[in-house]
Design a protein around this motif. Structure first.
Motif, PDB file in Angstrom:
ATOM      1  N   HIS A 106       0.883  -1.331  -0.086  1.00 27.04           N
ATOM      2  CA  HIS A 106       0.042   0.029  -0.145  1.00 27.04           C
ATOM      3  C   HIS A 106       0.917   1.292  -0.060  1.00 27.04           C
ATOM      4  CE1 HIS A 106       1.094  -0.500   4.367  1.00 27.04           C
ATOM      5  NE2 HIS A 106       1.010   0.819   4.404  1.00 27.04           N
ATOM      6  N   GLU A 108       0.196   5.041   1.913  1.00 26.84           N
ATOM      7  CA  GLU A 108      -0.738   5.516   3.045  1.00 26.84           C
ATOM      8  C   GLU A 108      -1.913   6.320   2.512  1.00 26.84           C
ATOM      9  OE1 GLU A 108       0.016   3.812   5.733  1.00 26.84           O
ATOM     10  OE2 GLU A 108       2.011   4.132   4.701  1.00 26.84           O
ATOM     11  N   ASN A 120       6.849   7.676   6.384  1.00 19.35           N
ATOM     12  CA  ASN A 120       6.867   6.776   7.486  1.00 19.35           C
ATOM     13  C   ASN A 120       8.143   6.719   8.333  1.00 19.35           C
ATOM     14  OD1 ASN A 120       4.161   5.460   7.193  1.00 19.35           O
ATOM     15  ND2 ASN A 120       4.885   4.843   5.152  1.00 19.35           N
ATOM     16  N   HIS A 204       4.621  -0.041   0.018  1.00 16.39           N
ATOM     17  CA  HIS A 204       5.268  -1.040   1.216  1.00 16.39           C
ATOM     18  C   HIS A 204       4.216  -1.825   1.735  1.00 16.39           C
ATOM     19  CE1 HIS A 204       3.804   2.425   3.027  1.00 16.39           C
ATOM     20  NE2 HIS A 204       3.755   1.840   4.253  1.00 16.39           N
ATOM     21  N   ARG A 221       3.857   8.081  11.474  1.00 17.72           N
ATOM     22  CA  ARG A 221       3.996   8.800  10.384  1.00 17.72           C
ATOM     23  C   ARG A 221       4.341  10.220  10.603  1.00 17.72           C
ATOM     24  NH1 ARG A 221       2.876   4.217   8.850  1.00 17.72           N
ATOM     25  NH2 ARG A 221       1.924   4.313  11.004  1.00 17.72           N
TER      26      ARG A 221
END
Ligand SMILES: O=C(O)CCC(=O)C(=O)O
Ligand SMILES: [Fe+2]
Length: 248
Positions: A106, A108, A120, A204, A221
């Motif tokens: 995915h 974010e 991240n 990731h 994050r």
């Protein structure tokens, strides 16, 4: 990140945090690993929620940022950042004993507007190796979102507002069906006492645990203040009950 690959790895200036984190993990996971392998998901996730609470109560985000601030602020070209109001603890069991404890590939921004500009901060704690680490698709942060096709699906493993939701698992999966060559996946290998910082757009996930030990890591994050627009983040973070991003 100012670099081409959208990812950097920073050494912590002290290992005191890690000692404290390992003590917390040792306290909440004090039984033989085989006991956890037999536990049902609800009971196991309740333990992870408690350990995650404790981890946040020692201000793990602030401490992590402090330990990498010199390199991080240089790389971001600013020290004016906001941070997620809560760090997620990942305690992924081996996939042969339990599935559904890791997130599919995915970005974010698949889950929330405004996340395109975030980073991240991902930190291994214990039991992490190339056989169970987070995978990344190198250079995928450059793929325009319009090229990526997604399929939305209710999770078989996690319900909304459940313990799983609190520890950052998804109640709706977003499956990449085209636009990204997932075969290019590469394990993110991060040494002890280091954190990886990568663009949220770098694809990731898929940290399936193919070892026989629990994989412990934590992540949160961050975003530059200049890239933050409060109107984009209407919803509160369910796990913290606060705004998604807050002052450090
Ligand atoms: O560690 C994981 O399994 C997921 C981490 C993640 O998706 C993130 O740090 O954004
Ligand atoms: Fe993520």
């Amino acid at each position: 990140m100012q670099n081409r690959k959208g990812i950097d790895i920073f050494e912590h200036s002290s290992n005191k945090n890690f000692e404290q984190i390992n003590t917390i993990i040792g306290h909440f996971f004090n039984l033989k690993e085989s006991v956890y392998f037999k536990m049902n998901s609800d009971d196991y996730r309740d333990i992870v929620v408690s350990a995650q609470k404790k981890l946040n109560s020692i201000n793990i985000i602030k401490k992590t940022i402090k330990n990498i601030s010199e390199e991080l602020f240089y790389a971001l070209d600013t020290d004016k950042i906001l941070v997620q109001s809560l760090a997620y603890l990942r305690a992924t069991r081996p996939s042969n004993v339990k599935s559904g404890e890791f997130i599919q590939f995915h970005r974010e921004s698949f889950f929330g507007k405004g996340m395109e500009k975030c980073f991240n901060v991902w930190t291994p704690i214990k039991g992490v190796s190339e056989k169970n680490s987070l995978n990344i698709i190198p250079m995928s942060h450059r793929i325009p979102l319009s090229k990526i096709k997604l399929k939305r699906k209710d999770s078989k493993f996690t319900k909304r507002y459940s313990a799983g939701h609190k520890i950052g698992l998804l109640y709706k999966d977003m499956i990449i069906t085209s636009g990204v060559d997932l075969k290019k996946k590469t394990p993110l290998v991060v040494k002890k006492n280091h954190s990886a910082v990568f663009e949220c757009n770098l694809i990731h996930g898929s940290a399936e645990n193919k070892t026989n030990k629990i994989r412990f890591s934590y992540d949160f994050r961050i975003i530059r203040k200049k890239d933050y627009n409060k109107n984009m983040f209407k919803k509160q973070n369910f796990a913290s009950g606060k705004d998604y991003f807050i002052e450090l």
